[in-house]
Design an enzyme around this catalytic site. Structure first.
Site, PDB file in Angstrom:
ATOM      1  N   SER A  14      64.687  53.029  93.679  1.00 13.24           N
ATOM      2  CA  SER A  14      64.241  53.918  92.358  1.00 13.24           C
ATOM      3  C   SER A  14      65.435  54.714  92.217  1.00 13.24           C
ATOM      4  O   SER A  14      65.691  55.749  92.932  1.00 13.24           O
ATOM      5  CB  SER A  14      62.971  54.732  92.744  1.00 13.24           C
ATOM      6  N   HIS A  39      64.576  49.916  90.556  1.00 15.90           N
ATOM      7  CA  HIS A  39      63.188  50.326  90.057  1.00 15.90           C
ATOM      8  C   HIS A  39      63.411  51.471  88.994  1.00 15.90           C
ATOM      9  O   HIS A  39      64.375  52.320  89.318  1.00 15.90           O
ATOM     10  CB  HIS A  39      62.189  50.911  91.117  1.00 15.90           C
ATOM     11  N   ASP A  41      62.324  54.466  86.867  1.00 15.22           N
ATOM     12  CA  ASP A  41      61.035  55.367  86.676  1.00 15.22           C
ATOM     13  C   ASP A  41      61.249  56.042  85.053  1.00 15.22           C
ATOM     14  O   ASP A  41      62.092  56.866  85.209  1.00 15.22           O
ATOM     15  CB  ASP A  41      61.066  56.432  87.539  1.00 15.22           C
ATOM     16  N   MET A  43      59.902  58.408  82.437  1.00 11.25           N
ATOM     17  CA  MET A  43      58.689  59.324  82.345  1.00 11.25           C
ATOM     18  C   MET A  43      59.073  60.149  80.857  1.00 11.25           C
ATOM     19  O   MET A  43      60.195  60.404  80.561  1.00 11.25           O
ATOM     20  CB  MET A  43      59.046  60.457  83.382  1.00 11.25           C
ATOM     21  N   HIS A  72      58.991  50.880  85.304  1.00  9.96           N
ATOM     22  CA  HIS A  72      57.709  51.737  85.770  1.00  9.96           C
ATOM     23  C   HIS A  72      57.395  52.504  84.772  1.00  9.96           C
ATOM     24  O   HIS A  72      58.060  53.642  84.592  1.00  9.96           O
ATOM     25  CB  HIS A  72      57.834  52.197  87.249  1.00  9.96           C
ATOM     26  N   MET A  74      55.827  55.586  83.034  1.00 10.40           N
ATOM     27  CA  MET A  74      54.751  56.564  83.173  1.00 10.40           C
ATOM     28  C   MET A  74      54.897  57.386  81.932  1.00 10.40           C
ATOM     29  O   MET A  74      55.482  58.363  81.821  1.00 10.40           O
ATOM     30  CB  MET A  74      55.221  57.542  84.151  1.00 10.40           C
ATOM     31  N   MET A 143      50.521  53.340  93.664  1.00 13.59           N
ATOM     32  CA  MET A 143      51.276  54.366  93.921  1.00 13.59           C
ATOM     33  C   MET A 143      50.514  55.112  95.008  1.00 13.59           C
ATOM     34  O   MET A 143      49.423  55.227  95.174  1.00 13.59           O
ATOM     35  CB  MET A 143      50.824  55.319  92.532  1.00 13.59           C
ATOM     36  N   ASP A 181      55.000  52.488  95.785  1.00 12.24           N
ATOM     37  CA  ASP A 181      55.695  53.092  95.519  1.00 12.24           C
ATOM     38  C   ASP A 181      55.218  54.776  95.720  1.00 12.24           C
ATOM     39  O   ASP A 181      54.416  55.296  95.186  1.00 12.24           O
ATOM     40  CB  ASP A 181      55.836  53.177  93.600  1.00 12.24           C
TER      41      ASP A 181
HETATM   42  C1  DX5 Z   1      57.404  58.904  91.209  1.00 17.29           C
HETATM   43  C2  DX5 Z   1      58.113  57.491  91.013  1.00 17.29           C
HETATM   44  C3  DX5 Z   1      58.396  56.782  92.325  1.00 17.29           C
HETATM   45  C4  DX5 Z   1      59.598  57.740  93.003  1.00 17.29           C
HETATM   46  C5  DX5 Z   1      59.993  57.250  94.160  1.00 17.29           C
HETATM   47  O1  DX5 Z   1      56.700  59.238  90.099  1.00 17.29           O
HETATM   48  O2  DX5 Z   1      57.274  56.411  90.424  1.00 17.29           O
HETATM   49  O3  DX5 Z   1      59.332  55.754  91.907  1.00 17.29           O
HETATM   50  O4  DX5 Z   1      60.506  58.189  92.251  1.00 17.29           O
HETATM   51  O5  DX5 Z   1      60.627  58.129  95.144  1.00 17.29           O
HETATM   52  P1  DX5 Z   1      60.399  58.584  96.603  1.00 17.29           P
HETATM   53  O6  DX5 Z   1      60.613  57.256  97.259  1.00 17.29           O
HETATM   54  O7  DX5 Z   1      61.228  59.701  96.887  1.00 17.29           O
HETATM   55  O8  DX5 Z   1      58.754  59.046  96.685  1.00 17.29           O
HETATM   56 ZN    ZN Z   2      58.123  54.310  90.452  1.00 20.08          ZN
END
Ligand code: DX5
Ligand code: ZN
Length: 225
Positions: A14, A39, A41, A43, A72, A74, A143, A181
């Site tokens: 990620s 990956h 993320d 947000m 992903h 969010m 998650m 994740d």
């Molecule tokens: C959390 C994210 C994850 C996160 C993973 O909201 O969806 O993908 O960045 O990071 P680590 O492996 O550090 O938990």
């Molecule tokens: Zn993620």
């Protein structure tokens, strides 16, 4: 859909935990380390209490690597932005089940895009419709932290959920990606792999490692008898 993992464990770093001031180089290093996917993320500061990056950043990196990317989402509007990421060439677009008032909306979205679609599930969310999710989506993102930040501690309570998806995936012959994740590292990876996960998302454990290739190698070694 064709088998996606071919029995292999997919490692998806990620980039949320990467050095953003040096993102192009980080992505090159991720590819040469032997990772399978990147990956993303995404947000929006509404669905989760953090803002990360969006379409302009993804657009600037997507052609810098031959690795596939999974987004992903969010965010509160996965349909609108999911289409944008899919059109850019992001291979798997994943929305949170908690935000979809009706899962049929995401099934419809999947039919409208050319790429694959996934469902993400937060740690406290209880699932009733395991079969429906496996039947309709390519990736299940379980998650193992509450989403929003990299570097949080793995929540072991999610292991039965992973097992349930993995067992049904096998039993029904779907060959979906069962991804985990949050808080995945060399200590927690064996737990989720034994529960049946076939994709590991790794943020901090990957990007804080001295040598990215070494961490990939160590994860792959966990699978050897
Ligand atoms: C959390 C994210 C994850 C996160 C993973 O909201 O969806 O993908 O960045 O990071 P680590 O492996 O550090 O938990
Ligand atoms: Zn993620």
């Amino acid at each position: 859909m064709k088998p996606v993992t071919n029995g292999k464990i997919l490692i998806a770093p990620s980039i949320l935990a990467a050095d953003f001031s040096n993102l192009g180089e980080e992505i090159k290093k991720t590819e040469s380390a032997g990772a399978d996917m990147i990956h993303l993320d995404i947000m929006d500061g509404h669905f989760v209490p953090n803002i990360s990056f969006g379409p302009p950043v993804v657009k600037s990196i997507i052609n810098k690597t031959s690795l596939s990317m999974d987004a992903h989402l969010m965010i509160t509007d996965p349909i609108k932005y999911g289409k944008i990421f899919s059109e850019m060439g992001v291979k798997i677009i994943t929305a949170h089940i908690e935000i979809l008032a009706d899962i049929n909306l995401w099934k419809k979205f999947k039919k409208e895009i050319k790429t694959s679609a996934g469902i993400a599930i937060n740690p406290p969310t209880q699932i009733q419709n395991y079969e429906e999710i496996l039947e309709n989506f390519d990736l299940i993102l379980i998650m193992s932290v509450n989403p929003g930040f990299a570097g949080q501690k793995f929540i072991p309570d999610v292991l039965p959920k992973i097992e349930q998806f993995a067992n049904l995936n096998h039993k029904l012959g779907y060959n979906r990606i069962i991804a985990v994740d949050g808080g995945i590292n060399l200590e927690t990876a064996p737990l989720v792999l034994s529960a049946g996960a076939n994709m590991l998302v790794m943020g901090s454990a990957f990007y804080k490692a001295r040598d990215y290739g070494e961490i990939v190698e160590k994860i792959r070694k966990l699978l050897l008898p």
